[in-house]
Design a protein around this motif. Structure first.
Motif, PDB file in Angstrom:
ATOM      1  N   LEU A 223     -69.999  53.664  33.738  1.00 33.56           N
ATOM      2  CA  LEU A 223     -69.793  53.036  35.045  1.00 33.56           C
ATOM      3  C   LEU A 223     -71.127  52.871  35.773  1.00 33.56           C
ATOM      4  N   GLN A 224     -71.996  53.869  35.641  1.00 37.12           N
ATOM      5  CA  GLN A 224     -73.307  53.776  36.281  1.00 37.12           C
ATOM      6  C   GLN A 224     -74.122  52.626  35.681  1.00 37.12           C
ATOM      7  N   ALA A 225     -73.994  52.433  34.376  1.00 34.92           N
ATOM      8  CA  ALA A 225     -74.694  51.332  33.713  1.00 34.92           C
ATOM      9  C   ALA A 225     -74.201  49.984  34.230  1.00 34.92           C
ATOM     10  N   TYR A 226     -72.896  49.874  34.446  1.00 36.60           N
ATOM     11  CA  TYR A 226     -72.322  48.625  34.954  1.00 36.60           C
ATOM     12  C   TYR A 226     -72.767  48.339  36.386  1.00 36.60           C
ATOM     13  N   SER A 227     -72.937  49.372  37.184  1.00 35.93           N
ATOM     14  CA  SER A 227     -73.083  49.177  38.630  1.00 35.93           C
ATOM     15  C   SER A 227     -74.506  49.335  39.155  1.00 35.93           C
ATOM     16  N   THR A 228     -75.479  49.517  38.265  1.00 35.20           N
ATOM     17  CA  THR A 228     -76.867  49.665  38.705  1.00 35.20           C
ATOM     18  C   THR A 228     -77.792  48.824  37.828  1.00 35.20           C
ATOM     19  N   THR A 229     -79.000  48.668  38.296  1.00 28.64           N
ATOM     20  CA  THR A 229     -80.036  48.018  37.496  1.00 28.64           C
ATOM     21  C   THR A 229     -80.808  49.089  36.727  1.00 28.64           C
ATOM     22  N   GLU A 230     -81.642  48.661  35.795  1.00 29.38           N
ATOM     23  CA  GLU A 230     -82.334  49.596  34.901  1.00 29.38           C
ATOM     24  C   GLU A 230     -83.273  50.563  35.606  1.00 29.38           C
ATOM     25  N   ASP A 231     -83.693  50.228  36.812  1.00 22.01           N
ATOM     26  CA  ASP A 231     -84.615  51.122  37.528  1.00 22.01           C
ATOM     27  C   ASP A 231     -83.910  52.358  38.101  1.00 22.01           C
ATOM     28  N   VAL A 232     -82.564  52.354  38.126  1.00 22.45           N
ATOM     29  CA  VAL A 232     -81.816  53.528  38.599  1.00 22.45           C
ATOM     30  C   VAL A 232     -81.575  54.449  37.407  1.00 22.45           C
ATOM     31  N   LYS A 233     -82.242  55.589  37.418  1.00 25.32           N
ATOM     32  CA  LYS A 233     -82.219  56.498  36.270  1.00 25.32           C
ATOM     33  C   LYS A 233     -81.059  57.491  36.357  1.00 25.32           C
ATOM     34  N   LEU A 234     -80.579  57.898  35.196  1.00 22.12           N
ATOM     35  CA  LEU A 234     -79.530  58.913  35.122  1.00 22.12           C
ATOM     36  C   LEU A 234     -80.093  60.286  35.469  1.00 22.12           C
ATOM     37  N   LYS A 235     -79.238  61.122  36.064  1.00 19.73           N
ATOM     38  CA  LYS A 235     -79.635  62.504  36.372  1.00 19.73           C
ATOM     39  C   LYS A 235     -79.430  63.398  35.143  1.00 19.73           C
ATOM     40  N   ASN A 236     -78.350  63.170  34.419  1.00 16.86           N
ATOM     41  CA  ASN A 236     -78.057  63.963  33.216  1.00 16.86           C
ATOM     42  C   ASN A 236     -78.571  63.255  31.973  1.00 16.86           C
ATOM     43  N   GLU A 237     -78.697  64.024  30.905  1.00 13.89           N
ATOM     44  CA  GLU A 237     -79.138  63.457  29.633  1.00 13.89           C
ATOM     45  C   GLU A 237     -78.141  62.399  29.160  1.00 13.89           C
ATOM     46  N   LEU A 238     -78.653  61.312  28.633  1.00 14.97           N
ATOM     47  CA  LEU A 238     -77.817  60.201  28.194  1.00 14.97           C
ATOM     48  C   LEU A 238     -76.928  60.594  27.018  1.00 14.97           C
ATOM     49  N   VAL A 239     -75.617  60.355  27.176  1.00 11.52           N
ATOM     50  CA  VAL A 239     -74.664  60.602  26.083  1.00 11.52           C
ATOM     51  C   VAL A 239     -73.852  59.349  25.750  1.00 11.52           C
ATOM     52  N   ASP A 240     -73.919  58.328  26.608  1.00  7.25           N
ATOM     53  CA  ASP A 240     -73.194  57.080  26.392  1.00  7.25           C
ATOM     54  C   ASP A 240     -73.982  56.214  25.404  1.00  7.25           C
ATOM     55  N   PRO A 241     -73.481  56.027  24.182  1.00  7.65           N
ATOM     56  CA  PRO A 241     -74.239  55.267  23.183  1.00  7.65           C
ATOM     57  C   PRO A 241     -74.363  53.771  23.484  1.00  7.65           C
ATOM     58  N   ARG A 242     -73.558  53.266  24.416  1.00  7.30           N
ATOM     59  CA  ARG A 242     -73.590  51.835  24.751  1.00  7.30           C
ATOM     60  C   ARG A 242     -74.261  51.577  26.098  1.00  7.30           C
TER      61      ARG A 242
END
Length: 199
Positions: A140-159
């Motif tokens: 959902l975060q990937a859908y609703s933000t641009t690439e400059d908004v970084k995740l707080k947790n380690e990436l687990v979503d393969p897509r």
């Protein structure tokens, strides 16, 4: 004349009070919430309220178990700036209130149909429910933000990175035709949010 004024002074309020005491008083419908449909707004519902929505549709699952699950959604969503009310409602829709039954199997901990494209690609698999919820929130975060908004947790979503390059939506209505091909997809989430608003 003096007595008439005195009588009128005391009689009128009495008639007024009797008239209004006979009028029906609306029954208290309880609180009404106006929930945001935006993906990046903070959810308002508590774990208990989310669990009550779930149990109304699937009473076969232990209440405390689903309440803990709802809290996991709230915590993960808060970490990444995602609307937990929307995310939890979407999980309910995608899994049939954890009944599953389509391509995705319960033991895969895939709560949003992530990567479920057909029999040859039935969906992503995650080792724990925590990782499954995290992947959903990250998607959902990937859908609703641009690439400059970084995740707080380690990436687990393969897509995750693929979505960032191809999609950008701000609310549930943008999920129709992007997240899912179902033309009624957003309307189904909307109905669940309306149920939450009447909690």
């Amino acid at each position: 004349m003096k007595n008439a004024k005195f009588l009128l002074f005391f009689t009128f309020p009495l008639i007024f009070a009797l008239f209004y005491s006979c009028k029906s008083i609306p029954v208290d419908q309880g609180p009404y919430y106006e929930l945001s449909r935006n993906l990046n707004d903070r959810g308002q519902m508590t774990a208990d309220q989310l669990a009550r929505l779930f149990i109304a549709h699937n009473p076969d699952i232990d209440y405390e178990q689903i309440k803990d699950f709802a809290q996991l959604y709230i915590d993960e969503a808060a970490m990444e700036g995602i609307n937990s009310d929307v995310a939890f409602s979407q999980m309910c829709l995608e899994t049939g209130f954890l009944r599953f039954g389509n391509l995705v199997q319960p033991e895969w901990h895939n709560y949003c149909g992530l990567g479920a494209l057909g029999p040859e690609q039935p969906g992503e698999r995650f080792a724990t429910r925590e990782l499954g919820v995290r992947a959903h929130i990250q998607h959902l975060q990937a859908y609703s933000t641009t690439e400059d908004v970084k995740l707080k947790n380690e990436l687990v979503d393969p897509r995750y990175n693929w979505v960032h390059k191809t999609k950008l939506v701000t609310d549930i209505f943008g999920l129709t035709g992007t997240w899912a091909t179902d033309p009624n997809y957003a309307a189904k989430i909307e109905r669940l949010l309306q149920e939450l608003e009447r909690q």
